[in-house]
Design an enzyme around this catalytic site. Structure first.
Site, PDB file in Angstrom:
ATOM      1  N   LYS A   1       0.858  -1.188   0.000  1.00 26.14           N
ATOM      2  CA  LYS A   1       0.000   0.000   0.000  1.00 26.14           C
ATOM      3  C   LYS A   1       0.884   1.224   0.000  1.00 26.14           C
ATOM      4  O   LYS A   1       2.014   1.174   0.491  1.00 26.14           O
ATOM      5  CB  LYS A   1      -0.877   0.027   1.256  1.00 26.14           C
ATOM      6  CG  LYS A   1      -2.154   0.812   1.076  1.00 26.14           C
ATOM      7  CD  LYS A   1      -3.151   0.016   0.264  1.00 26.14           C
ATOM      8  CE  LYS A   1      -4.530   0.597   0.278  1.00 26.14           C
ATOM      9  NZ  LYS A   1      -5.512  -0.427  -0.090  1.00 26.14           N
TER      10      LYS A   1
HETATM   11  N1  GLU Z   1      -7.174  -0.117  -3.187  1.00 22.83           N
HETATM   12  C1  GLU Z   1      -7.934  -1.277  -3.493  1.00 22.83           C
HETATM   13  C2  GLU Z   1      -8.020  -2.195  -2.285  1.00 22.83           C
HETATM   14  O1  GLU Z   1      -7.919  -1.765  -1.164  1.00 22.83           O
HETATM   15  C3  GLU Z   1      -7.480  -1.973  -4.772  1.00 22.83           C
HETATM   16  C4  GLU Z   1      -6.043  -2.420  -4.789  1.00 22.83           C
HETATM   17  C5  GLU Z   1      -5.613  -2.897  -6.171  1.00 22.83           C
HETATM   18  O2  GLU Z   1      -6.423  -2.942  -7.074  1.00 22.83           O
HETATM   19  O3  GLU Z   1      -4.423  -3.203  -6.298  1.00 22.83           O
HETATM   20  O4  GLU Z   1      -8.270  -3.368  -2.412  1.00 22.83           O
END
Ligand code: GLU
Length: 428
Positions: A117
């Site tokens: 993240k």
């Molecule tokens: N931000 C989204 C999540 O929390 C998607 C992450 C992604 O598609 O890599 O799952």
């Protein structure tokens, strides 16, 4: 909550620390699994953590410093995957928690990815279009040593958009000298984005909600009242899909507050109102409610789709819903989980309920790498298949270990990562 000072130097939330939540959940799940203690210790730690302080020249000519992070929690199953968040609540502990949840989420839906993240401490709405482009590109260029289509693939999250993903793709591509669509997912379709990616998370939330209702014999959508906290990408698409499927969406909210109509809101009209005015405030044919009131409204299904730490020991006892489907990551604290489980409320946990986003991100990455694109029908069919399979796997663990759905989903995922780690072995 501690308010970050003007300089943006990050302070850790003193109220609810999401990483403490993630670690408490991890402890609960690993306590029930017979795993090697070395493996349990290893998976607790974020693998890499990157902090960067970087300048952005404001339109006034003044240079302002911003802080960003990228955490790779795990690369055991493959390249790390996870979104980038632009928010004034970003802290290193929040990014650590979100990265760990990405590891379990990807493992639960069987994607060949680890978890990551990123976050920048910024209010994207407080910057001009030019400033936000400069910030996104500078952060992307600072991430270049950490990201690639085979090591770490970012995506959108709270406060970030497909256009920002396009700037990340362009910044990376200009640096290496050729176009690399697979560097990021959630891009606009005309530069290698996937059909259905924008709607995927909200749609997946509704798919898992329907599965939960079906398993409890609740098969009449018109009798099911749905309350949704958050009207961003996840909440608004969940509302739209639930409405299309015949459910009665009675309340929705954004950061400023919510709107409630006991007979059901006309979601297409609410979405046009938000597109025109920028928010829900003042929407006609509904009563205004606060975000606190919204969580405890009478309904069958509550979908928290805003942010972490919303359902706590202070409000869990007052929730009237019989089903909670977590569109957000980490909306429920461990203390609230205990109350919800004691009260017999069915809680479909975040790593299952909101996995639709990363599943379609995976489809996007595969399509980019193969330079071969699928149609929307194929995307949604495969998305549903994968989510139902993960739901089944979770329920098998619920039955085998007699645990709640969150613990079961995490156990299922953690076991897969632990097995892969044992097969790979500890290097050197
Ligand atoms: N931000 C989204 C999540 O929390 C998607 C992450 C992604 O598609 O890599 O799952």
């Amino acid at each position: 909550m501690v308010v970050a000072p003007k300089s943006h130097i990050p302070l850790v939330h003193d109220l609810i620390n999401p990483f403490e939540t993630a670690l408490a959940q991890y402890e609960r799940a690993t306590n029930r699994l017979q795993l090697d203690e070395n493996v349990v210790e290893y998976m607790k730690w974020p693998h890499r953590e990157f902090t960067v302080n970087f300048p952005v020249k404001r339109d006034t000519g003044k240079v302002e410093m911003f802080t960003g992070y990228r955490v790779h929690h795990s690369t055991v199953m493959g390249p790390s995957k996870g979104g980038i968040r632009f928010s004034t609540n970003v802290t290193l502990d929040e990014v650590r928690a979100l990265a760990m949840w990405m590891t379990w989420k990807c493992a639960l839906v069987n994607l060949p990815y680890g978890g990551a993240k990123g976050g920048v401490l910024v209010d994207p709405k407080a910057l001009s279009a030019h400033e936000i482009e400069a910030l996104t590109r500078r952060y992307a260029s600072e991430l270049i040593p950490l990201i690639s289509p085979h090591s770490d693939i970012p995506a959108p999250d709270m406060g970030t958009t497909p256009q920002m993903m396009a700037w990340i793709m362009d910044t990376y591509s200009m640096t290496v000298g050729y176009a690399v669509p697979a560097i990021v997912t959630g891009k606009p379709i005309n530069i290698g984005g996937s059909q259905g990616r924008t709607e995927a998370t909200g749609r997946g939330v509704v798919v898992t909600m329907m599965e939960a209702l079906k398993r409890h014999g609740r098969n009449t959508p018109g009798d099911i009242r749905v309350v949704i906290q958050g009207f961003g990408n996840v909440g608004s698409h969940a509302a739209a899909h639930a409405h299309d499927m015949g459910y009665k969406v009675v309340a929705v909210s954004d950061v400023y507050g919510g709107i409630y109509n006991a007979n059901g809101l006309n979601i297409p009209s609410v979405r046009s109102y938000v597109a025109e005015t920028g928010g829900l405030t003042g929407y006609p044919n509904a009563e205004p409610v606060s975000n606190d009131e919204l969580l405890v409204l009478p309904c069958e299904v509550l979908i928290p789709a805003a942010m972490e730490g919303q359902i706590t020991e202070h409000n869990a006892g007052d929730i009237q819903a019989q089903f909670i489907v977590e569109g957000a990551n980490g909306p429920t604290t461990p203390e609230a989980d205990d109350i919800i489980n004691d009260r017999g409320i069915v809680l479909v946990p975040d790593i299952l309920a909101n996995a639709g986003g990363v599943v379609v991100s995976y489809f996007e990455w595969v399509q980019d790498l193969q330079a071969f694109f699928w149609d929307e029908e194929e995307i949604f069919r495969q998305l549903e298949r994968i989510l139902i399979k993960a739901y089944d796997a979770t329920m098998r663990t619920v039955e085998e270990y007699n645990v709640d759905m969150r613990t079961a989903a995490q156990m299922t995922a953690i076991k897969r990562v632990a097995d892969a780690l044992m097969t790979r072995g500890f290097y050197p």
